[in-house]
Design a protein around this motif. Structure first.
Motif, PDB file in Angstrom:
ATOM      1  N   GLN A 192       6.310  -3.223 -80.402  1.00  0.00           N
ATOM      2  CA  GLN A 192       8.027  -2.968 -80.211  1.00  0.00           C
ATOM      3  C   GLN A 192       8.161  -2.855 -82.213  1.00  0.00           C
ATOM      4  O   GLN A 192       9.040  -2.554 -82.422  1.00  0.00           O
ATOM      5  CB  GLN A 192       8.631  -3.495 -79.513  1.00  0.00           C
ATOM      6  CG  GLN A 192       8.309  -2.279 -78.443  1.00  0.00           C
ATOM      7  CD  GLN A 192       9.275  -3.498 -77.186  1.00  0.00           C
ATOM      8  OE1 GLN A 192       8.892  -4.559 -76.624  1.00  0.00           O
ATOM      9  NE2 GLN A 192      10.895  -3.081 -77.813  1.00  0.00           N
ATOM     10  N   ASP A 217      11.639  -1.588 -83.334  1.00  0.00           N
ATOM     11  CA  ASP A 217      12.864  -0.530 -83.360  1.00  0.00           C
ATOM     12  C   ASP A 217      13.508  -1.260 -82.563  1.00  0.00           C
ATOM     13  O   ASP A 217      12.928  -1.064 -80.802  1.00  0.00           O
ATOM     14  CB  ASP A 217      11.139  -0.146 -82.466  1.00  0.00           C
ATOM     15  CG  ASP A 217      11.764   1.842 -82.537  1.00  0.00           C
ATOM     16  OD1 ASP A 217      13.237   1.675 -82.231  1.00  0.00           O
ATOM     17  OD2 ASP A 217      11.992   3.061 -82.552  1.00  0.00           O
ATOM     18  N   SER A 259      15.511   0.903 -80.287  1.00  0.00           N
ATOM     19  CA  SER A 259      15.373   1.948 -79.298  1.00  0.00           C
ATOM     20  C   SER A 259      14.434   1.203 -77.873  1.00  0.00           C
ATOM     21  O   SER A 259      14.410   2.858 -77.143  1.00  0.00           O
ATOM     22  CB  SER A 259      15.329   3.020 -80.026  1.00  0.00           C
ATOM     23  OG  SER A 259      14.018   3.391 -79.935  1.00  0.00           O
ATOM     24  N   ARG A 260      14.132   0.272 -78.049  1.00  0.00           N
ATOM     25  CA  ARG A 260      13.039   0.354 -76.958  1.00  0.00           C
ATOM     26  C   ARG A 260      12.022   1.109 -76.636  1.00  0.00           C
ATOM     27  O   ARG A 260      11.833   1.983 -75.534  1.00  0.00           O
ATOM     28  CB  ARG A 260      14.273   0.003 -75.617  1.00  0.00           C
ATOM     29  CG  ARG A 260      15.265  -0.806 -74.375  1.00  0.00           C
ATOM     30  CD  ARG A 260      15.875  -0.452 -74.059  1.00  0.00           C
ATOM     31  NE  ARG A 260      15.298  -0.583 -72.607  1.00  0.00           N
ATOM     32  CZ  ARG A 260      15.090  -1.391 -72.100  1.00  0.00           C
ATOM     33  NH1 ARG A 260      15.180  -2.760 -72.281  1.00  0.00           N
ATOM     34  NH2 ARG A 260      14.058  -1.423 -70.689  1.00  0.00           N
ATOM     35  N   THR A 261      10.997   1.434 -77.062  1.00  0.00           N
ATOM     36  CA  THR A 261      10.137   2.330 -78.488  1.00  0.00           C
ATOM     37  C   THR A 261       9.317   0.704 -78.133  1.00  0.00           C
ATOM     38  O   THR A 261       9.133   0.193 -78.945  1.00  0.00           O
ATOM     39  CB  THR A 261      10.520   2.827 -79.311  1.00  0.00           C
ATOM     40  OG1 THR A 261      11.516   3.601 -78.619  1.00  0.00           O
ATOM     41  CG2 THR A 261       9.338   3.966 -79.023  1.00  0.00           C
ATOM     42  N   TYR A 278       4.549   1.497 -79.062  1.00  0.00           N
ATOM     43  CA  TYR A 278       3.978   1.935 -79.503  1.00  0.00           C
ATOM     44  C   TYR A 278       2.772   1.430 -80.064  1.00  0.00           C
ATOM     45  O   TYR A 278       2.138   0.251 -78.947  1.00  0.00           O
ATOM     46  CB  TYR A 278       4.106   1.505 -81.631  1.00  0.00           C
ATOM     47  CG  TYR A 278       5.405   1.909 -81.885  1.00  0.00           C
ATOM     48  CD1 TYR A 278       5.720   3.460 -81.918  1.00  0.00           C
ATOM     49  CD2 TYR A 278       6.443   2.105 -82.378  1.00  0.00           C
ATOM     50  CE1 TYR A 278       6.963   3.609 -82.744  1.00  0.00           C
ATOM     51  CE2 TYR A 278       8.143   2.331 -82.527  1.00  0.00           C
ATOM     52  CZ  TYR A 278       8.235   3.088 -82.975  1.00  0.00           C
ATOM     53  OH  TYR A 278       9.264   3.983 -83.205  1.00  0.00           O
ATOM     54  N   GLU A 304       8.533   5.082 -69.152  1.00  0.00           N
ATOM     55  CA  GLU A 304      10.449   5.986 -69.058  1.00  0.00           C
ATOM     56  C   GLU A 304      10.907   5.487 -68.044  1.00  0.00           C
ATOM     57  O   GLU A 304      11.629   5.227 -67.746  1.00  0.00           O
ATOM     58  CB  GLU A 304      10.114   7.365 -69.563  1.00  0.00           C
ATOM     59  CG  GLU A 304       9.366   6.832 -71.061  1.00  0.00           C
ATOM     60  CD  GLU A 304       9.346   8.381 -71.203  1.00  0.00           C
ATOM     61  OE1 GLU A 304       9.096   9.572 -70.783  1.00  0.00           O
ATOM     62  OE2 GLU A 304       8.405   8.467 -72.894  1.00  0.00           O
ATOM     63  N   ASP A 346      10.968   4.059 -73.661  1.00  0.00           N
ATOM     64  CA  ASP A 346       9.664   5.222 -74.519  1.00  0.00           C
ATOM     65  C   ASP A 346       8.461   4.837 -75.325  1.00  0.00           C
ATOM     66  O   ASP A 346       8.056   3.481 -75.535  1.00  0.00           O
ATOM     67  CB  ASP A 346      10.719   5.845 -75.711  1.00  0.00           C
ATOM     68  CG  ASP A 346      11.711   6.740 -75.500  1.00  0.00           C
ATOM     69  OD1 ASP A 346      11.703   6.894 -74.253  1.00  0.00           O
ATOM     70  OD2 ASP A 346      13.020   7.242 -76.430  1.00  0.00           O
ATOM     71  N   LYS A 352       5.393   6.446 -77.609  1.00  0.00           N
ATOM     72  CA  LYS A 352       4.977   6.878 -78.661  1.00  0.00           C
ATOM     73  C   LYS A 352       4.236   6.392 -79.848  1.00  0.00           C
ATOM     74  O   LYS A 352       3.398   5.050 -79.489  1.00  0.00           O
ATOM     75  CB  LYS A 352       6.097   7.149 -79.728  1.00  0.00           C
ATOM     76  CG  LYS A 352       7.921   7.903 -79.494  1.00  0.00           C
ATOM     77  CD  LYS A 352       8.320   7.619 -80.237  1.00  0.00           C
ATOM     78  CE  LYS A 352       9.940   7.728 -79.886  1.00  0.00           C
ATOM     79  NZ  LYS A 352      10.790   8.081 -80.814  1.00  0.00           N
TER      80      LYS A 352
END
Length: 644
Positions: free
Chosen positions: A165, A183, A185-187, A189, A201, A207, A209
């Motif tokens: 993250q 990040d 935004s709870r993303t 990678y 999700e 999320d 990505k």
């Protein structure tokens, strides 16, 4: 107030076969027996909850842990490479449970009680990042050990989100000392394009990505370069700062750095050694039978050099509240030992000349690691042991030996200097960094560290004193003026050290036999003497565990030269075979070997033979337990620990 939401429903959905969204094409393929195994497996994992920014490792393990169907995270040869189990026994996974760290923080606070809050806040930023940064992003300016003990995600250590993250920021790799950039935004990678994001999700609200920052060394920089504020003996700031460790900067100042524009760079990142890639198609998530494979796949071994603490924690799982199993630590121990013996230092020995009075040996050490050796926390050290015997095996010269109290015999009681030439049994070459306080005295209290008296740790190949990162990676002490230190033919950057051994012969003219060894200690006794004069629950707990753990230093490499050793390999044997799966859940083991396997003998740890077979590459054990397997292939024998 910080919001915490449990997502055990996600784990239940996983264990039920992911049937809740039929219109997405999810399909169940696990049998009831496999689902029972999944439920039992998940109960042994880390936390399954989330806070506003991160999720626990148990949540990730639902898909990225062991797949009982044998479909996901399994190589073509059948080796289980699941991410959770490989990570679970590492120092990173257990950073918040590490009893040495907890004892050392307690020690620092006992010495400087007025600075407890700031010390604990700094330390938890790297050892308990999921709790620390959740609090930080909610506006809290402090995060103490007491907060960590009440926070299951904090106790999850350097968990999945601590790396996956981190944001793709232009200053990633340029901020240090626990200043991580996430990040918010709870993303999550990963390295692969077009990730299959639906489950994460839909069920846990993250999320997914592609983010290539996950493969860059800069993502490790935030914790693996630590610069602290210095205090005097009264606890007042000196205005100076101390580089406690600079592993990332050591890598930057090397030929392996691929981020500074050096044309002849080898381009080997931190992940290149510590998350070794296999160029093989691997399905990276369980529970979805339609998922296609991805490559390359990074094995999340994440091991370094600390076999001692891995062994200590494995023997004290319950007392430390650790969720990992013994098999996780066993695997981490073996991988750590192999990394140390395969990828750190090589030695060469040469008898340069000999007179009636003296034998002149040259011992050359070359650092193959991408940073200093040893690197990291200042307790770590390596030392050379050099023994010369006559043709009958009687000792003529020895140094670098340990006594019964595990202290180096002949070591200077203050600071052992770096040696260019050794001709005295009381001189020993120790590669280490030695901090000093504001008075110039040796200290192990890191808050009092104000300068460095000695740093002769082997530097990486390509290391330069003119590099911009040299200010945090300096060579200090006698090694600075050693013409053979990091120089060959007067050219800087060799990553080597040459030690001249002048061995007195006392009239002996017969054949010589030499054993040269390099040993590593993560937590030497001498580093703990002062801390053990203090009393706290954390220090007492660690001291008890420390005293009952095997203190044998790790043999990194060894050369044996002479008639006594004609049948002894010159370097540690690296097995040209591997046994998998190890651990095995059903007792079946397969041997992948470059040469035919002629004989297999399996022993219990007490020496009883439980199986003996010939001319086969596989075998099955009926009883669960830990065993030693001896394999004969050609004219060589190999011994490996296996777990059913």
């Amino acid at each position: 107030m910080k919001k915490t939401c449990t997502t055990i429903c996600f784990a239940i959905a996983l264990m039920a076969g992911m049937m809740v969204l039929s219109n997405t094409g999810f399909s169940r393929f696990h049998t009831p027996r496999e689902m029972k195994h999944l439920r039992e497996y998940m109960l042994r994992m880390g936390p399954h909850g989330t806070n506003d920014f991160f999720g626990g490792s148990g949540l990730c393990a639902g898909c990225h842990g062991h797949d009982p169907a044998g479909y996901a995270m399994v190589t073509a040869a059948g080796e289980d490479v699941n991410i959770y189990d490989d990570w679970a026994g590492t120092m990173m996974a257990n950073s918040a449970h590490d009893p040495f760290w907890r004892a050392k923080v307690s020690h620092e606070i006992l010495v400087n009680p007025a600075h407890q809050v700031e010390f604990e806040t700094k330390c938890t930023s790297c050892h308990a990042p999921l709790g620390h940064f959740d609090a930080y992003y909610h506006g809290d300016t402090t995060y103490a050990i007491a907060d960590m003990l009440l926070d299951s995600l904090a106790r999850d250590g350097v968990s999945c989100g601590a790396c996956h993250q981190q944001a793709d920021s232009t200053i990633q790799g340029k901020v240090f000392s626990g200043n991580l950039i996430f990040d918010t935004s709870r993303t999550v990678y990963g390295q692969y394009p077009a990730p299959f994001a639906g489950p994460m999700e839909s069920f846990i609200g993250f999320d997914v990505k592609q983010g290539m920052q996950i493969k860059k060394s800069g993502i490790c920089a935030g914790c693996h370069t630590l610069i602290t504020e210095s205090y005097d003996l009264a606890g007042n700031p000196t205005g100076n700062h101390f580089v406690e460790q600079a592993t990332y900067h050591e890598w930057v100042n090397s030929i392996y750095n691929d981020e500074d524009g050096i044309n002849d760079s080898l381009g080997i990142t931190c992940q290149g050694c510590h998350i070794p890639e296999i160029n093989e198609n691997i399905v990276i998530a369980a529970n979805f039978s339609f998922l296609g494979p991805r490559k390359p796949f990074g094995k999340h071994h994440l091991v370094g050099a600390n076999t001692f603490m891995i062994d200590l924690m494995r023997n004290n799982i319950s007392a430390l509240g650790i969720t990992a199993e013994p098999k996780n630590f066993d695997s981490a121990f073996v991988r750590t030992k192999r990394l140390m013996q395969d990828s750190t230092v090589i030695m060469n020995l040469n008898l340069a000349s000999r007179t009636a009075d003296t034998a002149f040996y040259e011992l050359k050490l070359t650092n193959k690691a991408g940073h200093k050796f040893p690197s990291g926390y200042p307790s770590r050290r390596a030392f050379v042991q050099f023994v010369v015997m006559d043709e009958e095996g009687d000792t003529l010269f020895k140094n670098g030996l340990l006594n019964s109290a595990w202290q180096l015999i002949g070591q200077d009681p203050v600071v052992e200097p770096h040696h260019q030439m050794i001709n005295n049994t009381n001189d020993v070459q120790i590669y280490e960094m030695v901090p000093a306080d504001v008075m110039g005295n040796v200290t192990i209290v890191l808050a009092r560290a104000n300068s460095v008296l000695k740093d002769n740790r082997l530097v990486p190949i390509g290391f330069s004193t003119s590099h911009f990162a040299y200010d945090t990676t300096r060579i200090i002490g006698n090694a600075e003026t050693d013409a053979d230190f990091n120089h060959e033919a007067s050219v800087e950057g060799s990553g080597t050290d040459m030690i001249q051994f002048h061995i007195p012969m006392y009239g002996y003219t017969g054949d010589l036999n030499v054993v040269a060894s390099l040993y590593y200690q993560a937590v030497p006794h001498s580093f703990l003497d002062e801390m053990f004069t203090y009393t706290s629950p954390e220090i007492s707990l660690f001291q008890g565990m420390f005293n009952t753990t095997d203190h044998t230093p790790l043999l990194v490499t060894q050369i044996k030269e002479g008639d006594l050793f004609v049948n002894v390999p010159q370097e540690p044997v690296i097995m040209p075979l591997n046994i998998f799966p190890n651990p095995s859940s059903d007792g079946f083991f397969f041997i992948n070997s470059t040469k035919p396997v002629e004989e297999i003998t399996v022993y219990t740890l007490t020496g009883s033979i439980v199986l003996q077979t010939k001319n086969t590459s596989s075998f099955t054990l009926n009883r669960r337990g830990t065993y030693l397997v001896r394999i004969r292939s050609g004219n060589r024998e190999f011994v490996e620990k296996i777990i059913h």
